[in-house]
Design a protein around this motif. Structure first.
Motif, PDB file in Angstrom:
ATOM      1  N   PRO A   1       0.737  -0.976   0.096  1.00 53.85           N
ATOM      2  CA  PRO A   1      -0.083   0.061   0.158  1.00 53.85           C
ATOM      3  C   PRO A   1       0.905   1.425  -0.074  1.00 53.85           C
ATOM      4  CG  PRO A   1       0.213  -1.028   2.222  1.00 53.85           C
ATOM      5  CD  PRO A   1       0.871  -2.019   1.371  1.00 53.85           C
ATOM      6  N   ALA A   2       2.307   1.172   0.032  1.00 51.36           N
ATOM      7  CA  ALA A   2       3.103   2.241   0.272  1.00 51.36           C
ATOM      8  C   ALA A   2       3.774   2.680  -0.849  1.00 51.36           C
ATOM      9  CB  ALA A   2       4.029   2.197   1.366  1.00 51.36           C
ATOM     10  N   ARG A   3       3.471   2.038  -2.157  1.00 46.99           N
ATOM     11  CA  ARG A   3       4.422   2.286  -3.366  1.00 46.99           C
ATOM     12  C   ARG A   3       4.283   3.481  -4.141  1.00 46.99           C
ATOM     13  NH1 ARG A   3       2.083  -2.524  -6.695  1.00 46.99           N
ATOM     14  NH2 ARG A   3       0.321  -2.392  -5.958  1.00 46.99           N
ATOM     15  N   SER A   4       3.565   4.518  -3.455  1.00 47.68           N
ATOM     16  CA  SER A   4       3.539   6.044  -4.007  1.00 47.68           C
ATOM     17  C   SER A   4       4.925   6.581  -3.395  1.00 47.68           C
ATOM     18  CB  SER A   4       2.341   6.680  -3.571  1.00 47.68           C
ATOM     19  OG  SER A   4       2.278   6.742  -2.220  1.00 47.68           O
ATOM     20  N   MET A   5       5.473   5.901  -2.493  1.00 48.66           N
ATOM     21  CA  MET A   5       6.950   6.375  -2.274  1.00 48.66           C
ATOM     22  C   MET A   5       8.086   6.066  -3.156  1.00 48.66           C
ATOM     23  SD  MET A   5       6.533   5.477   1.810  1.00 48.66           S
ATOM     24  CE  MET A   5       5.296   6.333   2.865  1.00 48.66           C
ATOM     25  N   ASP A   6       9.148   6.856  -2.966  1.00 49.36           N
ATOM     26  CA  ASP A   6      10.196   6.532  -3.632  1.00 49.36           C
ATOM     27  C   ASP A   6      10.872   5.405  -3.104  1.00 49.36           C
ATOM     28  OD1 ASP A   6      13.057   7.039  -2.044  1.00 49.36           O
ATOM     29  OD2 ASP A   6      11.313   8.443  -1.462  1.00 49.36           O
ATOM     30  N   VAL A   7      11.758   4.726  -4.269  1.00 48.56           N
ATOM     31  CA  VAL A   7      11.964   3.286  -3.910  1.00 48.56           C
ATOM     32  C   VAL A   7      12.932   3.038  -2.893  1.00 48.56           C
ATOM     33  CG1 VAL A   7      13.899   3.136  -5.757  1.00 48.56           C
ATOM     34  CG2 VAL A   7      12.705   1.238  -5.283  1.00 48.56           C
ATOM     35  N   ALA A   8      13.863   4.061  -2.513  1.00 47.88           N
ATOM     36  CA  ALA A   8      14.541   4.223  -1.607  1.00 47.88           C
ATOM     37  C   ALA A   8      14.050   4.013  -0.270  1.00 47.88           C
ATOM     38  CB  ALA A   8      15.679   5.270  -1.349  1.00 47.88           C
ATOM     39  N   THR A   9      13.137   4.932  -0.130  1.00 43.54           N
ATOM     40  CA  THR A   9      12.318   4.705   1.304  1.00 43.54           C
ATOM     41  C   THR A   9      11.330   3.406   1.363  1.00 43.54           C
ATOM     42  OG1 THR A   9      12.039   7.267   1.103  1.00 43.54           O
ATOM     43  CG2 THR A   9      10.405   6.063   2.582  1.00 43.54           C
ATOM     44  N   LEU A  10      10.920   2.744   0.239  1.00 43.47           N
ATOM     45  CA  LEU A  10      10.143   1.685   0.483  1.00 43.47           C
ATOM     46  C   LEU A  10      10.926   0.558   0.449  1.00 43.47           C
ATOM     47  CD1 LEU A  10       7.170   1.084  -0.481  1.00 43.47           C
ATOM     48  CD2 LEU A  10       7.867   0.317  -2.559  1.00 43.47           C
ATOM     49  N   LYS A  11      12.465   0.366  -0.081  1.00 45.30           N
ATOM     50  CA  LYS A  11      13.332  -0.536   0.524  1.00 45.30           C
ATOM     51  C   LYS A  11      13.578  -0.525   1.917  1.00 45.30           C
ATOM     52  CE  LYS A  11      17.685   0.390   0.015  1.00 45.30           C
ATOM     53  NZ  LYS A  11      18.970   0.817  -0.296  1.00 45.30           N
ATOM     54  N   GLN A  12      13.949   0.680   2.508  1.00 41.46           N
ATOM     55  CA  GLN A  12      13.949   0.771   4.139  1.00 41.46           C
ATOM     56  C   GLN A  12      12.900   0.102   4.841  1.00 41.46           C
ATOM     57  OE1 GLN A  12      16.838   1.337   5.332  1.00 41.46           O
ATOM     58  NE2 GLN A  12      17.624   1.183   3.375  1.00 41.46           N
ATOM     59  N   MET A  13      11.412   0.551   4.316  1.00 44.49           N
ATOM     60  CA  MET A  13      10.262   0.067   4.881  1.00 44.49           C
ATOM     61  C   MET A  13      10.301  -1.394   4.808  1.00 44.49           C
ATOM     62  SD  MET A  13       7.336   2.722   3.602  1.00 44.49           S
ATOM     63  CE  MET A  13       6.110   1.630   4.341  1.00 44.49           C
ATOM     64  N   ALA A  14      10.691  -2.130   3.608  1.00 44.32           N
ATOM     65  CA  ALA A  14      10.715  -3.584   3.170  1.00 44.32           C
ATOM     66  C   ALA A  14      11.447  -4.170   4.275  1.00 44.32           C
ATOM     67  CB  ALA A  14      11.029  -3.895   2.085  1.00 44.32           C
ATOM     68  N   VAL A  15      12.767  -3.600   4.435  1.00 45.65           N
ATOM     69  CA  VAL A  15      13.828  -4.126   5.358  1.00 45.65           C
ATOM     70  C   VAL A  15      13.304  -4.120   6.879  1.00 45.65           C
ATOM     71  CG1 VAL A  15      16.051  -4.026   6.530  1.00 45.65           C
ATOM     72  CG2 VAL A  15      15.735  -3.675   3.981  1.00 45.65           C
ATOM     73  N   HIS A  16      12.763  -3.179   7.309  1.00 47.33           N
ATOM     74  CA  HIS A  16      12.243  -2.871   8.739  1.00 47.33           C
ATOM     75  C   HIS A  16      11.185  -4.025   8.853  1.00 47.33           C
ATOM     76  CE1 HIS A  16       9.798  -1.054  11.936  1.00 47.33           C
ATOM     77  NE2 HIS A  16      10.900  -1.183  12.641  1.00 47.33           N
ATOM     78  N   ALA A  17      10.095  -3.846   7.958  1.00 42.85           N
ATOM     79  CA  ALA A  17       8.771  -4.765   8.126  1.00 42.85           C
ATOM     80  C   ALA A  17       9.274  -6.215   8.127  1.00 42.85           C
ATOM     81  CB  ALA A  17       7.743  -4.602   7.238  1.00 42.85           C
ATOM     82  N   GLY A  18      10.054  -6.686   7.275  1.00 43.09           N
ATOM     83  CA  GLY A  18      10.662  -8.071   7.089  1.00 43.09           C
ATOM     84  C   GLY A  18      11.071  -8.336   8.506  1.00 43.09           C
ATOM     85  N   GLN A  19      11.851  -7.563   8.980  1.00 44.88           N
ATOM     86  CA  GLN A  19      12.487  -7.979  10.368  1.00 44.88           C
ATOM     87  C   GLN A  19      11.773  -7.971  11.560  1.00 44.88           C
ATOM     88  OE1 GLN A  19      15.659  -4.940  10.430  1.00 44.88           O
ATOM     89  NE2 GLN A  19      17.302  -6.390   9.370  1.00 44.88           N
ATOM     90  N   SER A  20      10.920  -6.772  11.396  1.00 41.36           N
ATOM     91  CA  SER A  20       9.977  -6.922  12.733  1.00 41.36           C
ATOM     92  C   SER A  20       8.760  -7.855  12.568  1.00 41.36           C
ATOM     93  CB  SER A  20       9.439  -5.265  12.949  1.00 41.36           C
ATOM     94  OG  SER A  20       8.660  -5.041  11.777  1.00 41.36           O
ATOM     95  N   GLY A  21       8.654  -8.325  11.294  1.00 38.51           N
ATOM     96  CA  GLY A  21       7.613  -9.571  11.350  1.00 38.51           C
ATOM     97  C   GLY A  21       8.221 -10.750  11.895  1.00 38.51           C
ATOM     98  N   VAL A  22       9.354 -11.036  12.316  1.00 38.36           N
ATOM     99  CA  VAL A  22       9.693 -12.183  12.891  1.00 38.36           C
ATOM    100  C   VAL A  22       9.840 -11.900  14.280  1.00 38.36           C
ATOM    101  CG1 VAL A  22      11.878 -13.718  12.854  1.00 38.36           C
ATOM    102  CG2 VAL A  22      11.068 -12.646  10.592  1.00 38.36           C
ATOM    103  N   SER A  23       9.091 -12.858  15.113  1.00 33.65           N
ATOM    104  CA  SER A  23       9.348 -12.818  16.361  1.00 33.65           C
ATOM    105  C   SER A  23       8.986 -14.351  16.935  1.00 33.65           C
ATOM    106  CB  SER A  23       8.280 -11.976  17.113  1.00 33.65           C
ATOM    107  OG  SER A  23       6.935 -12.128  16.817  1.00 33.65           O
TER     108      SER A  23
END
Length: 133
Positions: free
Chosen positions: A102-124
Motif C-alpha cells: 500500500p506504500a508504493r507511491s513512495m520513492d524506491v529508496a524509502t520503500l526499500k527501507q520499509m521492506a527491510v524494517h517490516a521483514g525484520q519486525s515481522g519475525v518474533s
C-alpha cells in the motif's frame, strides 16, 4: 508508483503474493517469478529483466527475493548494478509485502527501507509465561 517484482525459489513468490492479495485485495504493478529446478541463472536473469521491462521506463522497481546469495538474489543484483532505478531486498516474507504494497507511491529508496524494517519486525517468537496462582 514503484513496481514490485518478487523472485524466489520454486512457487514461493506466487504463494506470497496470492496470500497478500487474499488479505488486501487484487494488486496492480506486481510481478512474480519462480526459479525452478534445472533453470540456470542467466535464464532467470532474462525473466527478471523481461518483468522489469513491463513497467514504465521511468518507474522505480523494488525486487524482493527470498535468500541472500541465492540464484534469485544473484540474478536480481546483476540487474540492479546496471539500473539505478532497481533496488533489491532479501528475506521476502508476508509482513514485508503487506507493508510495502500500500506504500508504493513512495520513492524506491524509502520503500526499500520499509521492506527491510517490516521483514525484520515481522519475525518474533511466541512466549508463554505461566502465571503463579
Amino acid at each position: 508508483m514503484t513496481g514490485i517484482v518478487v523472485v524466489t525459489h520454486g512457487k514461493l513468490a506466487q504463494a506470497l503474493v496470492a496470500t497478500a492479495e487474499m488479505i488486501m485485495g487484487k494488486q496492480e504493478g506486481i510481478k512474480t517469478i519462480g526459479f525452478e529446478a534445472g533453470q540456470d541463472v542467466m535464464n532467470l536473469h532474462e525473466k527478471i529483466n523481461q518483468a522489469v521491462q513491463l513497467f514504465a521506463p521511468e518507474e522505480e522497481i523494488l525486487i524482493l527475493v527470498d535468500l541472500l546469495g541465492g540464484s534469485p538474489y544473484n540474478a536480481s543484483a546483476m540487474l540492479a548494478l546496471k539500473q539505478s532505478k532497481i533496488k533489491v531486498v532479501t528475506g521476502v516474507n508476508l509482513p514485508m509485502l503487506l507493508e510495502v504494497l500500500p506504500a508504493r507511491s513512495m520513492d524506491v529508496a524509502t520503500l526499500k527501507q520499509m521492506a527491510v524494517h517490516a521483514g525484520q519486525s515481522g519475525v518474533s517468537e511466541f512466549v508463554f509465561t505461566k502465571s503463579e496462582e
